[in-house]
Design a protein around this motif. Structure first.
Motif, PDB file in Angstrom:
ATOM      1  N   GLU A  66     -14.706  17.523  10.295  1.00 16.50           N
ATOM      2  CA  GLU A  66     -14.223  16.171  10.938  1.00 16.50           C
ATOM      3  C   GLU A  66     -13.997  16.093  12.530  1.00 16.50           C
ATOM      4  O   GLU A  66     -14.179  15.147  13.284  1.00 16.50           O
ATOM      5  CB  GLU A  66     -13.057  15.423  10.486  1.00 16.50           C
ATOM      6  N   GLU A  67     -13.389  17.133  13.030  1.00 22.51           N
ATOM      7  CA  GLU A  67     -13.103  17.255  14.488  1.00 22.51           C
ATOM      8  C   GLU A  67     -14.299  17.806  15.241  1.00 22.51           C
ATOM      9  O   GLU A  67     -14.444  17.246  16.376  1.00 22.51           O
ATOM     10  CB  GLU A  67     -11.760  18.021  14.631  1.00 22.51           C
ATOM     11  N   ARG A  68     -14.894  18.692  14.843  1.00 19.30           N
ATOM     12  CA  ARG A  68     -15.830  19.509  15.777  1.00 19.30           C
ATOM     13  C   ARG A  68     -17.073  18.979  15.652  1.00 19.30           C
ATOM     14  O   ARG A  68     -18.106  19.085  16.626  1.00 19.30           O
ATOM     15  CB  ARG A  68     -15.750  21.097  15.383  1.00 19.30           C
ATOM     16  N   HIS A  69     -17.714  18.426  14.536  1.00 17.37           N
ATOM     17  CA  HIS A  69     -18.885  17.615  14.401  1.00 17.37           C
ATOM     18  C   HIS A  69     -19.208  16.683  15.505  1.00 17.37           C
ATOM     19  O   HIS A  69     -20.304  16.725  16.138  1.00 17.37           O
ATOM     20  CB  HIS A  69     -19.286  17.366  13.156  1.00 17.37           C
ATOM     21  N   PRO A  70     -18.377  15.655  15.770  1.00 18.65           N
ATOM     22  CA  PRO A  70     -18.662  14.691  16.797  1.00 18.65           C
ATOM     23  C   PRO A  70     -18.506  15.205  18.316  1.00 18.65           C
ATOM     24  O   PRO A  70     -19.318  14.931  18.901  1.00 18.65           O
ATOM     25  CB  PRO A  70     -17.456  13.826  16.539  1.00 18.65           C
ATOM     26  N   VAL A  71     -17.711  16.317  18.427  1.00 21.38           N
ATOM     27  CA  VAL A  71     -17.643  17.161  19.628  1.00 21.38           C
ATOM     28  C   VAL A  71     -19.063  17.434  19.979  1.00 21.38           C
ATOM     29  O   VAL A  71     -19.771  17.438  21.198  1.00 21.38           O
ATOM     30  CB  VAL A  71     -16.700  18.058  19.783  1.00 21.38           C
ATOM     31  N   ALA A  72     -19.724  18.428  19.218  1.00 24.79           N
ATOM     32  CA  ALA A  72     -21.211  19.011  19.379  1.00 24.79           C
ATOM     33  C   ALA A  72     -22.092  17.930  19.476  1.00 24.79           C
ATOM     34  O   ALA A  72     -23.033  18.169  20.345  1.00 24.79           O
ATOM     35  CB  ALA A  72     -21.498  19.707  18.230  1.00 24.79           C
ATOM     36  N   ALA A  73     -21.982  16.922  18.415  1.00 29.10           N
ATOM     37  CA  ALA A  73     -23.146  15.864  18.636  1.00 29.10           C
ATOM     38  C   ALA A  73     -23.111  15.044  19.995  1.00 29.10           C
ATOM     39  O   ALA A  73     -24.182  14.891  20.293  1.00 29.10           O
ATOM     40  CB  ALA A  73     -22.608  14.681  17.553  1.00 29.10           C
ATOM     41  N   ARG A  74     -21.999  14.899  20.449  1.00 28.36           N
ATOM     42  CA  ARG A  74     -22.020  14.013  21.848  1.00 28.36           C
ATOM     43  C   ARG A  74     -22.369  15.150  22.941  1.00 28.36           C
ATOM     44  O   ARG A  74     -23.182  14.770  23.820  1.00 28.36           O
ATOM     45  CB  ARG A  74     -20.529  13.994  22.237  1.00 28.36           C
ATOM     46  N   ALA A  75     -22.359  16.491  22.742  1.00 26.22           N
ATOM     47  CA  ALA A  75     -22.753  17.554  23.783  1.00 26.22           C
ATOM     48  C   ALA A  75     -24.295  17.448  23.488  1.00 26.22           C
ATOM     49  O   ALA A  75     -25.145  17.648  24.494  1.00 26.22           O
ATOM     50  CB  ALA A  75     -22.174  19.083  23.407  1.00 26.22           C
ATOM     51  N   LEU A  76     -24.970  17.328  22.395  1.00 20.43           N
ATOM     52  CA  LEU A  76     -26.430  17.432  22.048  1.00 20.43           C
ATOM     53  C   LEU A  76     -26.890  16.411  22.814  1.00 20.43           C
ATOM     54  O   LEU A  76     -27.915  16.480  23.495  1.00 20.43           O
ATOM     55  CB  LEU A  76     -26.595  17.460  20.610  1.00 20.43           C
ATOM     56  N   GLN A  77     -26.260  15.074  22.774  1.00 25.93           N
ATOM     57  CA  GLN A  77     -26.785  13.949  23.413  1.00 25.93           C
ATOM     58  C   GLN A  77     -26.784  14.165  24.947  1.00 25.93           C
ATOM     59  O   GLN A  77     -27.718  13.951  25.414  1.00 25.93           O
ATOM     60  CB  GLN A  77     -25.910  12.782  23.000  1.00 25.93           C
ATOM     61  N   HIS A  78     -25.739  14.908  25.523  1.00 23.50           N
ATOM     62  CA  HIS A  78     -25.697  15.000  26.728  1.00 23.50           C
ATOM     63  C   HIS A  78     -26.949  16.199  27.091  1.00 23.50           C
ATOM     64  O   HIS A  78     -27.626  15.773  28.377  1.00 23.50           O
ATOM     65  CB  HIS A  78     -24.290  15.545  27.191  1.00 23.50           C
ATOM     66  N   THR A  79     -26.932  17.012  26.539  1.00 20.62           N
ATOM     67  CA  THR A  79     -27.912  18.096  26.936  1.00 20.62           C
ATOM     68  C   THR A  79     -29.399  17.494  26.817  1.00 20.62           C
ATOM     69  O   THR A  79     -30.378  17.903  27.655  1.00 20.62           O
ATOM     70  CB  THR A  79     -27.822  19.333  26.223  1.00 20.62           C
ATOM     71  N   MET A  80     -29.652  16.479  26.008  1.00 19.74           N
ATOM     72  CA  MET A  80     -30.861  16.062  25.845  1.00 19.74           C
ATOM     73  C   MET A  80     -31.160  14.969  27.240  1.00 19.74           C
ATOM     74  O   MET A  80     -32.214  15.102  27.707  1.00 19.74           O
ATOM     75  CB  MET A  80     -31.172  15.136  24.692  1.00 19.74           C
ATOM     76  N   ALA A  81     -30.258  14.438  27.546  1.00 22.61           N
ATOM     77  CA  ALA A  81     -30.158  13.380  28.731  1.00 22.61           C
ATOM     78  C   ALA A  81     -30.278  14.334  29.709  1.00 22.61           C
ATOM     79  O   ALA A  81     -31.279  14.046  30.911  1.00 22.61           O
ATOM     80  CB  ALA A  81     -29.097  12.609  28.830  1.00 22.61           C
ATOM     81  N   GLN A  82     -29.642  15.398  30.010  1.00 19.20           N
ATOM     82  CA  GLN A  82     -29.833  16.217  31.085  1.00 19.20           C
ATOM     83  C   GLN A  82     -31.188  16.874  31.241  1.00 19.20           C
ATOM     84  O   GLN A  82     -31.750  17.126  32.440  1.00 19.20           O
ATOM     85  CB  GLN A  82     -28.551  17.499  31.028  1.00 19.20           C
ATOM     86  N   GLY A  83     -31.713  17.197  29.881  1.00 10.97           N
ATOM     87  CA  GLY A  83     -33.127  17.831  30.050  1.00 10.97           C
ATOM     88  C   GLY A  83     -34.038  17.161  30.559  1.00 10.97           C
ATOM     89  O   GLY A  83     -34.999  17.071  31.254  1.00 10.97           O
ATOM     90  N   TYR A  86     -30.838  22.561  24.215  1.00 12.45           N
ATOM     91  CA  TYR A  86     -31.284  23.244  25.456  1.00 12.45           C
ATOM     92  C   TYR A  86     -29.956  23.377  26.361  1.00 12.45           C
ATOM     93  O   TYR A  86     -29.262  22.894  26.350  1.00 12.45           O
ATOM     94  CB  TYR A  86     -32.023  22.014  26.399  1.00 12.45           C
ATOM     95  N   PRO A  87     -30.057  24.499  27.074  1.00 13.41           N
ATOM     96  CA  PRO A  87     -28.957  25.113  27.569  1.00 13.41           C
ATOM     97  C   PRO A  87     -28.502  24.278  28.900  1.00 13.41           C
ATOM     98  O   PRO A  87     -27.614  24.686  29.873  1.00 13.41           O
ATOM     99  CB  PRO A  87     -29.172  26.433  28.041  1.00 13.41           C
ATOM    100  N   ALA A  88     -29.399  22.988  29.136  1.00 15.26           N
ATOM    101  CA  ALA A  88     -28.796  22.533  30.490  1.00 15.26           C
ATOM    102  C   ALA A  88     -27.514  21.951  30.355  1.00 15.26           C
ATOM    103  O   ALA A  88     -26.953  21.385  29.414  1.00 15.26           O
ATOM    104  CB  ALA A  88     -29.763  21.196  30.466  1.00 15.26           C
ATOM    105  N   GLY A  89     -26.667  22.231  31.378  1.00 15.74           N
ATOM    106  CA  GLY A  89     -25.364  21.988  31.505  1.00 15.74           C
ATOM    107  C   GLY A  89     -24.516  22.898  31.032  1.00 15.74           C
ATOM    108  O   GLY A  89     -23.189  22.954  31.150  1.00 15.74           O
TER     109      GLY A  89
END
Ligand code: FAD
Length: 516
Positions: free
Chosen positions: A348-365, A309-312
């Protein structure tokens, strides 16, 4: 040849078909176009990746479905601080800053997380529409040796030990050493590669549109138990950008003016006499991430690897930064200075960054749907978010300034972004980011000049003697001890930190920039 089922063909097409097609075409005098790298999709991610590869002298082509770079509709409304920094690392941030508006736009719930005290030259987000972003990026890419095939669609591919055959919509093929799918959330490349896309199905949908109105609407953002709604007048003084959450999850078909009218009436009691739409689209809170970012010689970046979701407002930033992480690694592999295993560090580097952003956008949603119970949560989160420590942590995530790639134990700078420090050199003052304009690694010697011998990597790594007398402060973490040297990767992340000796430097140079 594997095609994405449901995209353009119903089922995977066997590799023998590709060979027989090729044999037939050979007989007809048909020749396959070759590039070292082919990128499917010329959105923000694809263009950034092409620029990175071109800067590293890689022969790169973009295949883009649209007839040109023009994006219908304004779409994303900007990007965050770290993305401004990575554009600054290439010397092009000013082009975007000149057309946008800087603002404190990192948010949790409805609370703005003021990050103006963050130690960066850009302690803000930039408000700028995606169609402007893509126009500026396309102009930059046009200055670089990037070949763009507009009006052409990638339909599938077949890979072997030495390369990838990329099938195009006009029946032609391209041959490349690697193919990167930057082809958005419905990625043909991801599906054709058979990469799983686990996550969460959509629970709600929004309509987004650019229309004219006959009644004056109440402009600004509105939250209710359905979700977030907003109406803003665009710069032409005539068009309204409307975002409205639908009462029920909408279908996957293209939305109509009638759908928009119904959704507006449900929220505002009127549709304000909407007419003359130039763009109507639907987006949802579907949240998914590719299980793998690479399948052999095929890689994914941007929305093809993660949707949310584009929240954030983090999607575009994630894609641009995927590209900056991947570009130099691919270039070194294609140019033969690094082994293919370097590409594993991309996931290894980018997957965790996006995973964290996904968590954040779900909370924000969730926080954007304030019924009475959620409103209680929003109020509690807001209270916490105004405290210094939580504010910094959350703003660090949203801005991308706290990204930490796990490069092992050591000085806190290791794996974190190098700040754009003002250096003094014998040639005069110099900004760190200026050293990164050509996307070449830098060994910054801040101790006694001549302390390092990196002759075996000459031509690959710049050695710069400089002085820096200011503080060393990291976003979120705060002050850290001053290093005597830092090895900076082309993406601006620190690969090695010197603390008075050169211990570990040779290993770091070999790991990141190949054997001498
Ligand atoms: C309403 C809305 C608001 C948003 N707001 C923000 C925001 O404020 N900030 C933010 O960071 N993000 C925002 N986003 C998300 C942002 O728009 C995306 O994350 C971003 O566009 C991703 O870029 P991309 O290049 O990876 O993919 P895309 O922009 O989707 O680009 C993919 C490209 O590939 C092309 N293509 C697709 N298939 C093929 C094919 N088979 N062959 C050739 N070409 C192909 C497409 O034409 C397109 O040009 C928003 C999104 C929406 C919908």
């Amino acid at each position: 040849m594997y095609r994405a089922a449901g995209a353009c063909s119903k089922a995977p097409v066997g590799a023998h078909n590709l060979r027989s097609n090729q044999n037939r075409r050979k007989k007809q005098g048909w020749r396959m176009t070759k590039h070292a790298m082919v990128i499917a999709g010329g959105g923000p991610t694809g263009m950034m990746l092409a620029a990175e590869l071109a800067l590293a002298n890689v022969d790169v082509a973009i295949v883009e479905r649209r007839p040109d770079h023009v994006l219908v509709g304004s779409r994303a409304g900007g990007f965050h601080s770290r993305t401004i920094e990575v554009l600054d690392q290439r010397g092009v941030a000013d082009r975007f800053l000149a057309e946008g508006q800087v603002a404190q736009a990192a948010m949790i719930g409805s609370t703005v997380l003021d990050m103006s005290d963050f130690p960066t030259r850009h302690p803000y987000a930039l408000g700028i529409w995606q169609n402007q972003i893509e126009r500026i990026m396309a102009a930059w890419v046009a200055e670089l040796p990037v070949r763009i095939y507009y009006g052409s669609e990638v339909m599938g591919f077949a890979q072997d030990d030495t390369g990838v055959d990329v099938e195009l919509s006009d029946g032609q093929s391209m041959r490349a050493q690697y193919l990167v799918g930057c082809d958005g959330g419905r990625s043909v490349i991801r599906r054709a590669a058979g990469i799983e896309f686990p996550g969460w199905d959509a629970t709600r949908s929004n309509l987004i549109a650019e229309v004219e109105v006959t009644e004056e609407p109440p402009r600004g953002i509105r939250h209710d138990a359905t979700g977030v709604h907003g109406i803003h007048r665009l710069e032409d003084g005539r068009t309204e950008r409307v975002i409205v959450t639908e009462q029920q999850l909408g279908p996957s078909s293209e939305p109509t003016l009638r759908d928009l009218s119904d959704a507006l009436i449900a929220v505002y009691g009127t549709d304000f006499g909407i007419h003359s739409p130039t763009w109507i689209s639907r987006f949802t809170d579907m949240t998914r991430q590719a299980a793998a970012y690479r399948a052999g010689r095929v890689l994914l970046a941007g929305d093809s690897a993660h949707v949310h979701y584009p929240a954030g407002g983090q999607g575009l930033s994630l894609g641009v930064q995927d590209a900056v992480n991947l570009g130099w690694k691919l270039a070194q592999v294609v140019n033969g200075t690094s082994p293919e295993s370097l590409l594993d560090t991309y996931q290894e580097e980018r997957h965790p960054v996006a995973a964290r952003a996904l968590q954040h956008t779900m909370a924000q949603g969730v926080l954007q749907r304030p019924d009475d119970r959620i409103k209680a949560l929003v109020d509690m989160v807001s209270e916490l978010a105004l405290m210094d420590e939580p504010r910094k942590r959350l703003a660090g995530i949203i801005s991308g300034l706290d990204i930490h790639y796990d490069l092992g134990a050591g000085h806190p700078l290791l794996g974190r972004r190098m700040a754009d420090l003002d250096l003094a050199t014998t040639a005069g003052p110099l900004r760190v980011f200026t050293l990164l304009h050509d996307a070449k690694p830098v060994l910054l010697d801040l101790g006694e000049p001549g302390g390092f011998d990196i002759a075996p990597w000459a031509g690959r790594v710049q050695l710069i003697d400089a002085e820096y007398v200011g503080p060393w402060e990291l976003p979120v973490l705060g002050a850290v001890s001053a290093p005597t040297a830092v090895l900076i990767r082309p993406d601006g992340y620190v690969a090695w930190v010197g603390e008075g000796t050169d211990t570990g430097l040779r290993d770091a140079l070999t790991t990141w920039f190949g054997t001498p």
